[in-house]
Write an enzyme that holds these catalytic residues in place. Structure first.
Site, PDB file in Angstrom:
ATOM      1  N   LYS A  27       0.865  -1.192   0.000  1.00  0.00           N
ATOM      2  CA  LYS A  27       0.000   0.000   0.000  1.00  0.00           C
ATOM      3  C   LYS A  27       0.884   1.218   0.000  1.00  0.00           C
ATOM      4  O   LYS A  27       2.042   1.175   0.448  1.00  0.00           O
ATOM      5  CB  LYS A  27      -0.899   0.006   1.231  1.00  0.00           C
ATOM      6  CG  LYS A  27      -1.975   1.090   1.229  1.00  0.00           C
ATOM      7  CD  LYS A  27      -3.151   0.757   0.325  1.00  0.00           C
ATOM      8  CE  LYS A  27      -4.272   0.199   1.120  1.00  0.00           C
ATOM      9  NZ  LYS A  27      -5.366  -0.368   0.388  1.00  0.00           N
TER      10      LYS A  27
HETATM   11  N1  GLU Z   1      -7.506  -0.409  -2.564  1.00  0.00           N
HETATM   12  C1  GLU Z   1      -8.273  -1.612  -2.685  1.00  0.00           C
HETATM   13  C2  GLU Z   1      -8.160  -2.438  -1.415  1.00  0.00           C
HETATM   14  O1  GLU Z   1      -7.842  -1.940  -0.377  1.00  0.00           O
HETATM   15  C3  GLU Z   1      -7.943  -2.389  -3.949  1.00  0.00           C
HETATM   16  C4  GLU Z   1      -6.542  -2.895  -4.016  1.00  0.00           C
HETATM   17  C5  GLU Z   1      -6.193  -3.528  -5.372  1.00  0.00           C
HETATM   18  O2  GLU Z   1      -7.085  -3.726  -6.193  1.00  0.00           O
HETATM   19  O3  GLU Z   1      -5.019  -3.820  -5.543  1.00  0.00           O
HETATM   20  O4  GLU Z   1      -8.463  -3.594  -1.409  1.00  0.00           O
END
Ligand code: GLU
Length: 418
Positions: free
Chosen positions: A106
């Site tokens: 992230k």
């Molecule tokens: N931001 C989304 C999550 O927290 C999607 C992450 C993604 O698709 O890689 O799951």
């Protein structure tokens, strides 16, 4: 509440419960806890008015034992290393629960996108990609949308990567616009997955999903699609909110009209009573409504030690990441309120991200029907793994989900050798 609690501490706490349950030894505990790599970058930006602003970019790559790092880019003023750490770890367990061959990451930028022009945002996004250099890539680390980002930013990431690396690799980022290799069904995927899990959890908890009353905090990409899917299912969405405030109606809100209106309005509190009959309600009041299902679908830490006693729902479904602090999580469990955790409930988004990546690798597009069918299969299998474990071992859904995920990551780590 963003920033007022420690998302890293909460995710570590949830993980520890599973490590204890599985009696994981100290060496492996150490490996599963810590991130693989952390990056913090300075991002100076020449503004449209010629002044200079200095932002910061973060990327935490938590684990890649099951496949490339995967997780969103968040643009939010309070984004920092600790948020990135906590949320990256959540991604590792999320991809493992739904059993897609990817790891967890992230990151993002500590900017407020509403205060930047389109051009400024584009420059900032592309500079971030350029500075991350070889740390991103379709077999290395694959970003996606998160809070404050969407298909437009993903297009810039794709283009930024193509320019820096002189290669066209749509699989470097997911959640792209359809025209640039995005997948049908990706935009709605998180909400669709949350609706599926809510239906199954209601059935398991003895709540009839048809006619169940639901309150949703957050009406962004996740909350707004989720409200429509639940409405289609026959549930009664009695309240929704966003940062501006909320709308409430005992008989259920006109979700379709609200959804259309929100495409033109910036904030929910500007919706007029004549179009969508409602009473106004605050975010705190929404969390305390006497409903069957409460769904936090915005930021983390909204259900915490000071308001958890006000929660009157029978079931909490976490559409946001880390919306419940660890002390609130314990308090809910003690009161017998069931909770479906983020790593299972909102995994539909990353699942369709994975399906988008597969299509990009194939240079092929699947029908929406195929994407939604595959999404359902992944979600159903994950739900069965977790719910069977929860009832078999008499633990919460959260503990069962973490244990299922940790087992998979532990096995991959062990097989690779370290
Ligand atoms: N931001 C989304 C999550 O927290 C999607 C992450 C993604 O698709 O890689 O799951």
């Amino acid at each position: 509440m963003h920033g007022e609690h420690d998302p890293r501490e909460c995710s570590e706490n949830f993980l520890s419960g599973a490590l204890d349950l599985l009696e994981v030894d100290d060496e492996l505990r150490h490996l599963l806890r810590g991130p693989f790599r952390e990056v913090a970058l300075e991002l100076p930006l020449r503004r449209d008015d010629d002044s200079l602003s200095v932002f910061h970019g973060y990327r935490v790559q938590h684990d890649h034992s099951r496949g490339p790092f995967k997780g969103g880019f968040r643009f939010h003023p309070e984004m920092d290393m600790d948020h990135s750490r906590g949320l990256a770890s959540v991604m590792t367990w999320k991809t493992a629960v739904v059993d897609i061959p990817m790891g967890g990451a992230k990151g993002g930028i500590d900017c407020d996108p509403s205060e930047l022009s389109r051009g400024e945002l584009e420059t900032l996004t592309k500079r971030f990609v350029q500075k991350l250099g070889p740390l991103l890539g379709p077999d290395v680390d694959i970003p996606a949308p998160d809070v404050g980002t969407g298909p437009r930013e993903m297009a810039w990431i794709y283009a930024g990567y193509a320019r820096t690396h002189e290669m066209d690799a749509p699989g470097v980022v997911t959640g792209k616009p359809l025209e640039l290799g995005g997948s049908l069904g990706r935009t709605e995927a998180t909400g669709r997955g949350v609706a599926m899990v809510t239906e199954w959890a209601c059935e398991a908890e003895g709540i009839d999903p048809e006619g169940a009353t639901v309150a949703i905090q957050g009406f962004g990409n996740v909350g707004s699609h989720l409200a429509r899917f639940l409405d289609d299912l026959g549930a009664t969405v009695v309240a929704v909110s966003d940062v501006g405030g909320g709308l409430h109606r005992d008989d259920g809100l006109d979700v379709e009209t609200l959804f259309r209106q929100m495409n033109v309005e910036d904030s929910i509190d500007t919706v007029v009573e004549s179009d969508v009959p409602h009473d106004s309600i605050s975010n705190e009041e929404l969390l305390a409504l006497d409903v069957d299902v409460l769904i936090p679908a915005a930021l983390e830490g909204v259900i915490h030690g000071d308001n958890v006693d006000d929660v009157r729902a029978d079931l909490v479904v976490e559409a946001a990441n880390l919306p419940t602090t660890c002390d609130a999580d314990r308090a809910l469990a003690e009161r017998g309120i069931s909770l479906v955790p983020d790593i299972l409930a909102n995994a539909g988004g990353v699942t369709v991200s994975y399906l988008e990546w597969v299509q990009n690798r194939q240079r092929y597009r699947w029908s929406e029907e195929r994407v939604n069918g595959e999404l359902r299969d992944f979600m159903r299998e994950a739900w069965e793994d977790v719910s069977e474990r929860a009832s078999g071992e008499d633990v919460t859904y959260r503990r069962a989900a973490y244990a299922t995920a940790v087992e998979r990551v532990r096995e991959a780590t062990r097989l690779r050798g370290f």
